[in-house]
Design an enzyme around this catalytic site. Sequence first.
Site, PDB file in Angstrom:
ATOM      1  N   ASP A   1      22.267   0.468  82.600  1.00  0.00           N
ATOM      2  CA  ASP A   1      21.329   0.434  83.704  1.00  0.00           C
ATOM      3  C   ASP A   1      21.164  -1.030  84.119  1.00  0.00           C
ATOM      4  OD1 ASP A   1      18.020   1.943  84.238  1.00  0.00           O
ATOM      5  OD2 ASP A   1      19.572   1.258  85.614  1.00  0.00           O
TER       6      ASP A   1
ATOM      7  N   ASP B   1      21.274  11.426  81.575  1.00  0.00           N
ATOM      8  CA  ASP B   1      20.898  10.662  80.386  1.00  0.00           C
ATOM      9  C   ASP B   1      19.438  10.982  80.089  1.00  0.00           C
ATOM     10  OD1 ASP B   1      19.585   8.564  82.431  1.00  0.00           O
ATOM     11  OD2 ASP B   1      18.815   8.244  80.390  1.00  0.00           O
TER      12      ASP B   1
END
Length: 381
Positions: free
Chosen positions: A100, A275
């Site tokens: 991320d 996720d």
Amino acid sequence: MNSSDHSLPTDFHYRLHATDGAARLGEVVTPRGVVRTPAFMPVGTAGTVKGMYPGQVRELGADILLGNTYHLMLRPGAERVDRLGGLHQMMRWPHPILTDSGGFQVMSLAGLRKMSEKGVTFRSHIDGAYHELTPERSIEIQGLLGADIQMQLDECVRLPAPKDEIARALRLSLRWAERSKRAFEAQPKGRALFGIVQGGDDTELRIESARGLIDIDFPGYSIGGLAVGEPQDVMLAMLEVVTPILPAEKPRYLMGVGTPDDIIESVARGVDMFDCVMPTRAGRHAQAFTRFGKINLKNARHAEDPRPLDEESDCPAARDYSRAYLHHLVRCDEMLGSMLLTWVNLAYYQSLMAGIRAAIAEGRFDAFKAEVKERWARGDI
Ligand SMILES: Cc1ccc(CCc2c3nc[nH]c3cc3c(=O)[nH]c(N)nc23)cc1
């Protein structure tokens, strides 16, 4: 992997193999390996899937792991990871890694955050040191970590939020998407940068964000700004707005999702990648995910129950250990308790994804979804 190795393709691409309604069966192809989709990506925040050996995670069927830019930039530091050969080498995970951009974690973990057009400055929650995260620095960090799939820096607004606040954040995120893409051009071929769709729970803002990202053009698209406290029906409604607009030949990654029910309903609306910290975090909190539903092993009713969690499971942690023993381990806060339940939960999530992929391949996804939901509802665990 050296460039002369021709066994794997050097470019990133998505292959759509089959559809069943809006559900998609495909593969995300990267230089470090193939990700079978729909995919669940275990979270390895600080360069480890907590309580699991990397080989064990792989055996469960995970094709890709997540690393966390925010945590790793603070400790051990991106430059240090690079000096150690990158995240794959350091954590002995030779398969794809997605990171991320760090902005989401800054807003949820760091102190003294200051957001501006340039980026975000904040104080480390570890040692109070000041740091700056800009689109350019976030891409540089993800590159130093060696991530195969990287995220633009974005601003995610917690819901509910006023429409003008959601609009401001999505427009900032679009400007950061441009800057992230420009900074990404310096990276080695074969890696991919995803744009992140924002727009909160507002249909026209979601459309504005998706169209803006498509104009910039990315090899894959994340759907952000969800799983931030909104009800499931709001999240699903936003998927029904966004996925039909996103290009069919590129992967869609719904960030931070979710429970097994969230996942199966989101696959039904065209999402390819997921996720969530749920299976790993729940495993450390005595929660077991099984095909019968969720079980809290702290509950006294398990104290003398000799049955395993699921005698038909091919996961030893779910098949070979009694609920009484698991109850004892969690009551004593023994390490093995967290390790076994994390193993149970990741095994369940990966078996759910394998079941979803098989059902789409055979054109029976709706029946599979009904079966799985009925089994959870029946409970009797
Ligand atoms: C290691 C790792 C952990 C977590 C994540 C996803 C974290 C995450 C969200 N989680 C729940 N909802 C979320 C929304 C966003 C979002 O809008 N933007 C970004 N960049 N991340 C999000 C990525 C990597």
